[in-house]
Design an enzyme around this catalytic site. Structure first.
Site, PDB file in Angstrom:
ATOM      1  N   CYS A 124       5.969   0.603   7.977  1.00 60.13           N
ATOM      2  CA  CYS A 124       6.366   2.046   7.190  1.00 60.13           C
ATOM      3  C   CYS A 124       6.901   1.742   5.760  1.00 60.13           C
ATOM      4  CB  CYS A 124       5.225   3.134   7.785  1.00 60.13           C
ATOM      5  SG  CYS A 124       4.735   4.815   7.108  1.00 60.13           S
ATOM      6  N   LEU A 125       6.731   2.300   4.777  1.00 56.60           N
ATOM      7  CA  LEU A 125       8.035   2.274   4.101  1.00 56.60           C
ATOM      8  C   LEU A 125       9.009   3.919   4.309  1.00 56.60           C
ATOM      9  CD1 LEU A 125       6.502   1.386   1.050  1.00 56.60           C
ATOM     10  CD2 LEU A 125       8.146   0.318   1.755  1.00 56.60           C
ATOM     11  N   GLN A 165       3.267   9.912   1.127  1.00 52.81           N
ATOM     12  CA  GLN A 165       4.339   9.117   1.118  1.00 52.81           C
ATOM     13  C   GLN A 165       5.784   9.437  -0.319  1.00 52.81           C
ATOM     14  OE1 GLN A 165       3.282   5.300   1.904  1.00 52.81           O
ATOM     15  NE2 GLN A 165       4.645   5.543   3.263  1.00 52.81           N
ATOM     16  N   HIS A 177      -3.891   1.853   6.972  1.00 49.58           N
ATOM     17  CA  HIS A 177      -3.081   2.667   7.365  1.00 49.58           C
ATOM     18  C   HIS A 177      -3.154   3.843   6.360  1.00 49.58           C
ATOM     19  CE1 HIS A 177       1.600   2.276   8.069  1.00 49.58           C
ATOM     20  NE2 HIS A 177       1.035   2.628   6.616  1.00 49.58           N
ATOM     21  N   GLU A 178      -3.563   3.642   5.263  1.00 52.25           N
ATOM     22  CA  GLU A 178      -2.741   4.579   4.137  1.00 52.25           C
ATOM     23  C   GLU A 178      -3.292   5.556   4.212  1.00 52.25           C
ATOM     24  OE1 GLU A 178      -0.298   4.917   2.877  1.00 52.25           O
ATOM     25  OE2 GLU A 178      -0.393   1.713   3.126  1.00 52.25           O
ATOM     26  N   GLY A 234       0.949  -0.989   0.153  1.00 58.82           N
ATOM     27  CA  GLY A 234       0.015  -0.132   0.015  1.00 58.82           C
ATOM     28  C   GLY A 234       0.975   1.320  -0.192  1.00 58.82           C
ATOM     29  N   HIS A 245      -2.715   7.785   6.608  1.00 58.78           N
ATOM     30  CA  HIS A 245      -1.049   9.126   5.895  1.00 58.78           C
ATOM     31  C   HIS A 245      -2.381  10.303   5.279  1.00 58.78           C
ATOM     32  CE1 HIS A 245       3.086   7.453   5.962  1.00 58.78           C
ATOM     33  NE2 HIS A 245       2.256   6.000   5.912  1.00 58.78           N
TER      34      HIS A 245
HETATM   35 ZN    ZN Z   1       2.815   3.878   5.710  1.00 66.38          ZN
END
Ligand code: ZN
Length: 173
Positions: free
Chosen positions: A89-90, A51, A131-132, A46, A135
């Site tokens: 998380c990336l 991001q 989660h997304e 995702g 963001h």
């Molecule tokens: Zn994340």
């Protein structure tokens, strides 16, 4: 299409409330294509537009059975239950923690053609969606931890920084 650099913890874009997407333009499609390519390159499941430094309400998700899909202006219409699982998380590489969220969530959005879509997520998909969507409101998963766990992670990042090349784990969003 291009693989973009994922913004990391400390980048102000990650803390902003993203703007709604108005009309879907070729630019919107280009952003989505770049997000999908970046998500695959990072082995993520995702990714949210902030991001990659674009503060708009746009996410891409991928689950193993289906193609990646884009959700425009997603909102959580319904959610319930409670589930705790490890999350990463990336944008915060190398950091993983147990996060408690709703066990299921129904998200309403539109697709890139402007058609309404409704997705009922359970299990991993419920977690990815929540989660997304966080963001898009400038919220990171570490904000959802208890204060002690959160402070421990923040202190560790301050002291050691984030790894340049963190090993990919199954659960980076
Ligand atoms: Zn994340």
């Amino acid at each position: 299409m291009a693989i973009l650099k994922v913004r990391r913890y400390g980048d102000p874009t990650l803390r902003r409330r993203a703007d709604s997407v108005g009309e879907i333009t070729p630019e919107t499609r280009r952003i989505v294509a770049d997000m999908m390519e970046t998500m695959y390159d990072e082995a993520g499941i995702g990714l949210a537009a902030p991001q990659i430094g674009v503060s708009v309400r746009l996410i891409v998700i991928s689950d193993e059975s289906r193609e990646a899909r884009a959700l425009v202006n997603p909102v959580i219409a319904e959610h319930g239950g409670e589930a705790t699982a490890e999350e990463g998380c990336l944008s915060i590489p190398g950091v993983f923690a147990q996060v408690t969220r709703s066990a299921w969530a129904r998200v309403e959005a539109t697709d890139l053609e402007g058609r309404p879509v409704s997705i009922l997520g359970r299990g991993l998909l419920a977690r990815v969606l929540q989660h997304e969507l966080d963001h898009l409101d400038g919220v990171l998963f570490i904000d959802r931890l208890d204060p002690v766990a959160r402070d421990r992670i923040k202190r560790k990042i301050k002291k050691e920084g984030l790894p340049e090349d963190a090993p990919h784990r199954a659960f980076a969003l």
